[in-house]
Design an enzyme around this catalytic site. Structure first.
Site, PDB file in Angstrom:
ATOM      1  N   HIS A 159       0.859  -1.192   0.000  1.00 18.12           N
ATOM      2  CA  HIS A 159       0.000   0.000   0.000  1.00 18.12           C
ATOM      3  C   HIS A 159       0.895   1.242   0.000  1.00 18.12           C
ATOM      4  O   HIS A 159       1.963   1.250   0.615  1.00 18.12           O
ATOM      5  CB  HIS A 159      -0.908  -0.016   1.232  1.00 18.12           C
TER       6      HIS A 159
ATOM      7  N   GLY B 110      -7.510   9.143  -0.311  1.00 22.12           N
ATOM      8  CA  GLY B 110      -7.921   9.965   0.827  1.00 22.12           C
ATOM      9  C   GLY B 110      -7.986  11.443   0.511  1.00 22.12           C
ATOM     10  O   GLY B 110      -8.066  12.272   1.422  1.00 22.12           O
TER      11      GLY B 110
HETATM   12  C1  PEP Z   1      -6.864   3.119   0.270  1.00 20.63           C
HETATM   13  O1  PEP Z   1      -6.517   3.314   1.401  1.00 20.63           O
HETATM   14  O2  PEP Z   1      -6.433   2.119  -0.316  1.00 20.63           O
HETATM   15  C2  PEP Z   1      -7.775   4.068  -0.370  1.00 20.63           C
HETATM   16  C3  PEP Z   1      -8.015   3.910  -1.636  1.00 20.63           C
HETATM   17  O3  PEP Z   1      -8.300   5.066   0.427  1.00 20.63           O
HETATM   18  P1  PEP Z   1      -9.493   6.071   0.029  1.00 20.63           P
HETATM   19  O4  PEP Z   1     -10.615   5.234  -0.553  1.00 20.63           O
HETATM   20  O5  PEP Z   1      -9.893   6.707   1.332  1.00 20.63           O
HETATM   21  O6  PEP Z   1      -8.963   7.028  -0.964  1.00 20.63           O
END
Ligand code: PEP
Length: 250
Positions: A95, A173
């Site tokens: 990630h 995010g």
């Molecule tokens: C993630 O953490 O993998 C992600 C895509 O977060 P968000 O949906 O909040 O952008």
């Protein structure tokens, strides 16, 4: 035909109580059946509780990371075998928050990917470019580098048991989402990198999109031919939002 997968990455959010409430709402919300595969990735300490809460439900359990080592003196780490012990089927690997905040480089991501595969866990391998890389127009190079590190170490056959998530870092995010066309073009490129190694595996690997997926944009993203579902952060913490996203993937 690839079964869509909608995965929730809870990150470091929630409590024992809120996790139980969220899982209860998801289990009830999916009681009538679901054609997409659904996965939740709570924090490590709530995995055992989640395993119990999900008993009898089709919702799958995953972790947000794992240690590349099998066992031993690695204080604070969690092994693939431990994750399997609490019934995790999946684990997120690489990630962007792990890459950026915990210095996980391509080589370590590849080792974690292989540790997951060796234990029979399905790695959800995250790849994606930063805003700077996006603006420089080098998204393709970044994706190719991140994928090649794992392909070189693990081999294409390992991808038959893996999921890939394309997550542009600038969309995580931030409320910004790649447009369906933008995302589709990167997903198609990822598939073509895999196709050069093995066409059958390229066609069966699920490639999820992640980056501010919400109830309001999920359907148009999931309608694209190479987008096989989503890796959802913020919106996976709200049962109504997450259920709507799951419905959009059906
Ligand atoms: C993630 O953490 O993998 C992600 C895509 O977060 P968000 O949906 O909040 O952008």
């Amino acid at each position: 035909m690839r079964t869509p997968l909608v995965a929730g990455n809870w990150k470091m959010h929630g409590s024992r109580e809120s996790s139980a409430e969220l899982l209860g709402a998801l289990v009830r919300g999916l009681e009538d059946g679901v054609t997409a595969e659904v996965l939740v990735c709570p924090p490590f300490v709530y995995l055992a509780d989640a395993h119990r809460a999900l008993r009898g439900s089709s919702i799958r359990l995953g972790a947000q990371s794992l240690c590349a080592e099998e066992t031993g003196a690695f204080t604070g780490e969690i092994s693939a075998a431990m994750l399997q012990d609490v019934d995790c089927a999946y684990v997120i690997v690489g990630h962007s928050e792990r890459r950026a905040l915990y210095s996980e480089d391509d080589a370590l991501v590849a080792r974690k990917f292989m540790a997951a595969i060796k234990q029979g866990l399905v790695p959800v391998l995250c790849v994606g470019e930063t805003l700077e890389e996006h603006d420089q127009g080098i998204t393709g190079d970044v994706i190719r580098r991140q994928l090649s590190a794992v392909l070189d170490a693990a081999g294409i056959d390992a991808f038959a048991e893996a999921v890939i998530a394309y997550e542009p870092v600038w969309a995580i995010g931030t409320g910004k989402t790649a447009s369906p066309d933008q995302a589709q073009s990167v997903h198609a490129e990822i598939r073509s990198i895999l196709r050069a190694e093995n066409a059958r595996i390229a066609d069966l690997v699920r490639i999820l999109y992640g980056g501010s997926v919400k109830a309001s944009n999920a359907a148009e993203l999931f309608a694209m031919p190479d987008i096989d579902g989503g890796l959802v952060g913020g919106a996976s913490l709200d049962s109504e939002q997450f259920l709507s996203i799951i419905r959009a993937a059906q």
